[in-house]
Design an enzyme around this catalytic site. Structure first.
Site: not given
Length: 1220
Positions: A245, A489
């Site tokens: 990510c 994330h």
């Protein structure tokens, strides 16, 4: 939806939608079940005297303001209040709808289950869209905050209310409360302290409060089921491979920097050569084009593969700043000499000046450097401007810290950094992750840190900087990290257009975003207060821990210069990909569709392997051809595999072969190949039945395990022009060959001939002939002489190749029947060698095979081994004519001994080097199978063969040349080699010594391995080091050696020290003696000469030996680095001159110069006296600034420098990041 009512707190991970499992009349109503059916909360913690009186149910404004206040972050589109009088409660159907009312142009109604919906003890109320039997408009939705209030029409003090928020769609058209109220309570004679029931006389009144909210982003409370990013935003996301990510957020940022995308497209990649030299650039171009053209999220697998990344990098989050810098460097290198040259520096590079400016005199020392991005402190800073003020903060050098200005002596000075220019695109890396020395770990900084949408950089420019163009910057991107160091994330908020809106790029999903979401929500810091219990707490979705600080915050900002916005963010039509990209991708899509079609139609086709006469002649191995080979570039004799229709006839197949190979139809015939019991594959029977299908032929003749394999026989024409075939038999054999057992033949036999060329050590096919079974083996000679063009009288040796491991000499007078020769058998022949010829070949080629059986044995044991030079130093004892030829591959036999191995390697290496290589000067090392690095030296000893070297004593793969079973597996086809200055025998009489040369203080290490005669002294080692490292004579005179063990100095080695006396477990360091040590030694020598009143007894050699051995009145102390405890040493230990009476503040400055640890890094180092020396580690005694180190250190004590070992853990993790 987070909050459903004043008394309901929903977990974001809890499934609040429940569908009725049994009731057919419920029509899949979405259900919310509050924990408490009544809003009349008895909260003993709340001071009821201070609470305002509850409003009446008929006071709609008061009820709405009290229990359904508007959201601060969302704008209201419209509000409505609607009241429905319920009569004959007990007589109503199980599912009842109220009248339709309007709000924000949408129809609404109340859905009522008087006897409960999947909860018989409670009544159920819902709000639903009011289109009824009509289908709502396509893509219809409404985001509504609503409240349902049930009350007694005769007493408005008696009511129950529940609130919720929901995104109403055609699929989820109703939302509400399954357990709105308990039936026993609302029908009880006395409801909650009142003297009457809530539902009185079978009547009640329900009021719906509806507030429809504006949804500028289009995704408010969206469940993202069937969400289409391309349709909603015109853009697509990137798929996450595991932990990529962070890569996705960076790539989207670069992609939406239009000028960067345009520059990447300008890298030439239209040809295969250009693509091969710019693999990662080509992969990035393809990725960018697919982001433009594909309808769905794009994979980054092709790009990471071009980087050379393995699963370790894919499933570990890497450092974004380092990735960005490496990627920029690689792309900049690819852009040199193209239209995009200098595009990246012009876009991303700014200039900063590091200066040191005297206060009282006109003197300045400065250095201007380029920067691609800036790392800014977050800790201790509240905003972007605070960080820049911290960055350009001026340090004053005064007092004992004055600056030595050239020509002015010690002066008060100001030291700092100032910017000369900022780039068009400014990348700011916010230091959200910092090393915590107390916890000995990297930690995330979640402090609040504000950054503006428009920012002025001019206050941080030098007064002399060119400010003719504005330095106002607009925020283009915010890259966000949510979570902590161990779990988190990455996603980004980016503004693709100059005056456009922000979008959120979260891996494969792209959504519109409000400015508040992109900027304010990513400042970090504490959650807002809720007005009742102080700070709210939020749960980290990745660690499941609750905290008052937000775990999502910006870690990278992208600003674009206002005056260059049009240039950096050009219109989409100006960023078109080069034409070969869409063409290539369209071809690949077509190929993929074809493969899919082939898979779907696979049952209609069969694979047919075809070999020809040319295949047989090109093959240089055992059997007819290598049927298992499938790469013609690697093996020219490999058969060709065709995918043909099973329904084709033999005639169709023959026509196909005619066109495929450019042959005449009547001059070829296909032969069925079968597996014989001895493991060979040979022709068995020609296919002469034109109407037989390929499927029938395969079922009838071929062996199932081998597939359908064909040999194409070719012939010539006779004088009349007719094809010459030995037999015209066309009847189908009644008993096909099974496992290669042929019936007795009386027709001519098809025999294949191979020639073993002894001179060139080559075995190859020469063709085929037909002979009658009654002919003798010696009758083969005329055919062979004719095929080879040899004169009559050449003496031949004949062998039958029965199978791979069985080669039998043929008896000349035996008939072919007696020799059991049948169709497809192979006869190998060679010239007969006399004694003189054999001796001559042996002399020129000691490893040559003299007869066919020996060569067949070599082929069976043949292994191709790659040889790579073992680069232990820049200096090599050979020179290749062409770069790259130093790595080569040689065919060896597993039975070759060490001398044969060395001879073959030297023979091949001599072909590419400027001088011949002596085999006795070669030394080999095995290779580690996992890392490809050198592993174990190969010893030349009796019984050593290639098999024992590469596969271990058992000859099996996986063992390897090792002395213990726990050693890592080694490569079975790879060896490193060295060309020694002496023979291997001479080398065995020497001692290997490894010296680490410290060429730049203790900052830079270079290892040199040398083989010294065992009688050598360290004076000889010094001479060898001078030659290997290229040291000038003036340096050599000031070099000393010292021995270390466990990162601690053991002793100084004088030049008279014997090499044999070295302990193999010790590390030997060599360094130039620091100037201050030599100056001290010189001063003491001068003092000694003066005291001796002219009796000069110590010359220069004695002075140098003093420094080398550490003899001095101001003694040398042994120093080492450690982390936390002295028992955890690390780094390079060193010797340091200790001065009597010197305060430690001065000693530390000298230590800084000795170790090159300066500035803030030096401030983080703690110094300690470690008692006990090398053998025993005692408790550290920490040194203070006013201590005198010389008085604290005993004769055997060491000085320790305590600081983290940055070569391990998280520090080392980032060093491994690389882009190929």
């Amino acid at each position: 939806m987070d909050q459903l009512g004043s008394d309901i707190l929903m977990d974001a991970d809890y499934d609040e939608k429940q569908l009725t499992p049994t009731d057919d009349d419920n029509d899949n109503v979405a259900i919310i079940t509050p924990d408490d059916g009544d809003s009349m909360i008895d909260d003993t913690d709340v001071d009821v005297t201070t609470e305002p009186a509850l409003p009446l149910a008929t006071d709609h404004d008061a009820i709405r303001d009290r229990f359904m206040p508007p959201y601060d972050e969302y704008e209201t589109e419209a509000e409505a209040v609607f009241t429905w009088d319920i009569t004959n409660w007990r007589s109503l159907p199980k599912r009842t709808n109220g009248p339709v009312f309007q709000c924000a142009g949408h129809p609404w109604r109340i859905l009522f289950f008087p006897f409960g919906n999947a909860a018989s003890e409670a009544v159920s109320f819902y709000l639903e869209q009011g289109y009824g039997d009509e289908k709502p408009p396509e893509d219809w939705y409404a985001c509504a905050q609503f409240m349902l209030v049930l009350h007694n029409p005769n007493d408005p003090q008696m009511y129950i209310h529940h609130e919720a928020s929901h995104r109403f769609t055609a699929e989820e058209g109703d939302w509400g409360f399954t357990r709105f109220a308990d039936k026993n309570r609302i029908f009880a004679a006395k409801y909650d302290g009142f003297d009457r029931p809530l539902v009185e006389g079978d009547m009640a009144r329900v009021t719906a409060y509806v507030r429809v909210l504006k949804d500028p982003t289009g995704v408010l409370w969206h469940n993202f089921v069937n969400y289409d990013s391309k349709k909603e935003t015109g853009m697509v996301g990137l798929r996450n491979q595991g932990a990529t990510c962070y890569l996705n957020s960076l790539l989207q940022s670069l992609y939406l920097t239009g000028a960067f995308r345009k520059a990447v497209y300008q890298i030439p990649t239209s040809t295969e050569e250009e693509r091969a030299s710019s693999n990662s650039a080509y992969a990035l171009q393809r990725l960018f084009y697919r982001l433009q053209a594909d309808p769905l999220a794009v994979s980054t697998q092709e790009l990471t593969h071009s980087f050379g990344w393995e699963s370790r990098q894919i499933f570990e989050q890497q450092d974004v700043q380092e990735l960005s810098r490496i990627l920029m460097e690689k792309l900049e290198a690819r852009m040199k000499g193209t239209d995009a040259e200098n595009a990246l520096p012009n876009m991303f590079v700014g200039k900063m000046k590091t200066y040191l400016r005297c206060i009282n005199v006109d003197y300045e020392s400065s250095r201007i450097e380029d920067f691609w991005d800036l790392q800014l402190n977050v800790s201790g800073c509240k905003s972007l401007d605070d960080s820049f003020k911290n960055y350009v903060e001026v340090e004053t050098l005064e007092g004992e810290n004055k600056y030595m200005a050239e020509g002015y002596g010690l002066q008060d000075a100001r030291k700092g950094v100032i910017f000369e220019s900022f780039p068009q695109v400014l990348h700011l890396q916010l230091k959200r992750f910092e090393y915590d020395f107390q916890r000995d770990a990297m930690m995330k900084v979640n402090d609040r840190y504000e950054f503006p949408e428009i920012w002025d950089a001019s206050p941080y420019l030098d007064d002399t900087a060119d400010k003719s163009e504005s330095y106002i910057y607009h925020l283009h991107g915010v890259l966000v990290h949510s979570g902590d160091l161990n779990a988190g994330h990455y996603y980004s908020f980016l503004k693709p257009e100059k005056n456009g809106e922000f979008y959120r790029f979260d891996d494969d999903r792209v959504t519109r975003a409000a400015k508040r979401e992109a900027i304010d929500d990513n400042f970090g810091g504490d959650y807002a207060t809720n007005g009742l219990s102080g700070l709210q707490k939020g749960q980290n979705p990745y660690t499941r821990q609750w905290s008052t600080k937000r775990s999502n915050n910006a870690y990278m900002l992208v600003y674009v210069r206002e005056s260059r916005l049009d240039q950096i963010l050009p219109p989409e039509n100006e960023m078109q990909a080069p034409q070969h990209l869409p063409t290539k991708l369209a071809e690949e899509r077509a190929a993929a569709e074809k493969r899919k079609k082939d898979r779907d139609e696979a049952h209609l086709y069969m694979n047919v392997q075809v070999a020809t006469e040319a295949s047989f002649k090109a093959f240089q191995g055992v059997d007819l051809i290598p049927w298992s080979a499938d790469n013609e570039e690697v093996e020219p004799a490999a058969p060709k595999t065709y995918r043909l229709l099973r329904s084709w006839t033999v005639s169709d197949f023959s026509d196909f072969l005619t066109k495929q190979y450019g042959l005449e139809r009547d001059l070829i015939r296909p032969w069925i190949m079968v597996n014989r019991q001895n493991g060979t594959v040979r022709p068995d029977h020609p296919l002469l039945w034109d109407n037989m299908t390929l499927q029938e032929a395969a079922d009838k003749f071929s062996t199932r395990t081998g597939g359908f394999r064909i040999f194409v026989e070719e012939t010539t024409r006779n004088a009349e022009g007719a094809p010459v075939w030995p037999s015209e038999e066309t009847s189908v054999p009644s008993s096909p060959v099974v496992n290669g057992n042929a019936q007795q033949q009386h027709k001519p036999i098809l025999i294949f001939l191979k020639y073993f060329d002894v001179d060139n050590q080559v075995l190859s096919g020469v063709g085929h002939i037909y002979m009658h079974p009654s002919e003798k083996a010696q009758d083969l000679a005329p055919h062979i002489l004719e095929l080879m063009g040899w004169e009559a009288g050449v003496s031949l040796e004949l062998y039958e190749e029965i199978k791979q491991t069985y080669i039998e000499r043929m008896k000349p007078k035996n008939t072919l029947v007696a020799s059991e020769i049948q169709d497809g058998d192979i006869v190998c022949f060679q010239r007969h060698l006399g004694e003189v010829e054999s001796t001559a070949i042996r002399q020129s080629k000691p490893t040559a095979c003299l007869d066919a059986p020996a060569f067949y044995d070599y082929l069976i044991n043949r292994i191709f081994v790659t040889f790579t030079p073992k680069l232990t130093s820049p200096q090599q004892n050979f020179e290749v004519r062409k770069e790259g030829d130093e790595k080569f591959t040689v065919a060896l036999s597993k039975k070759d001994n060490y001398d044969a191995l060395a001879h073959k390697a030297a023979e091949q290496l001599s072909l590419v080097t400027t001088a011949s290589i002596d085999p006795s000067h070669l030394r080999f090392t095995t290779a580690n199978a996992q890392t490809g690095k050198p592993r174990t030296l190969v010893k030349r000893q009796a019984g050593t063969t290639v098999s024992t070297i590469l596969f271990g004593t058992s000859g099996n793969y996986g063992g390897g040349y090792s002395y213990n079973s726990s050693a890592a597996a080694q490569a079975p086809d790879h060896l490193f080699y060295e060309v020694l200055e002496m023979t291997l025998t001479d080398l065995e009489q020497r001692k290997a010594i490894r010296v680490i040369w410290l060429s730049d203080g203790i900052n830079k290490e270079t290892a040199y391995e040398m083989a010294m005669p065992k009688q050598s002294l360290f004076s000889d080692v010094l001479a060898a080091l001078q030659k290997r490292a290229g040291l000038p004579e003036e340096v050599v005179q000031h070099v000393r050696f010292y021995e270390a063990h466990g990162s601690k100095v053991y002793k100084v080695l004088p030049l008279t020290h014997s090499v044999v006396a070295l302990n193999e477990y010790m590390t030997v360091y060599a360094e130039r003696i620091p100037a201050e040590e030599e100056a001290e030694a010189e001063a003491e020598r001068q003092g000694t000469m003066h005291d001796a009143e002219g009796e000069v007894g110590s010359d220069v050699e004695f002075e140098e030996e003093d420094a080398r051995s550490g003899r001095s009145a101001s003694r040398l102390v042994h120093c080492f680095h450690f982390e936390k405890e002295p028992s955890k040493p690390h780094g390079v230990p060193f010797l340091f001159l200790l001065k009597e009476g010197e305060a430690f503040t001065d000693t530390r400055e000298r230590l800084s110069k000795r170790t090159w640890i300066k500035g803030k890094n030096l401030e983080k180092v703690r110094f300690a006296v470690v008692k006990g020396g090398q053998g025993f580690v005692g408790r550290p005694v920490w040194v203070q600034d006013d201590d005198v180190l010389a008085s604290m250190l005993g004769p055997d004590d060491h000085l320790g420098l305590e600081h983290p070992n940055r070569q391990r853990g998280n520090w080392a993790r980032y060093e491994s990041l690389n882009i190929r």
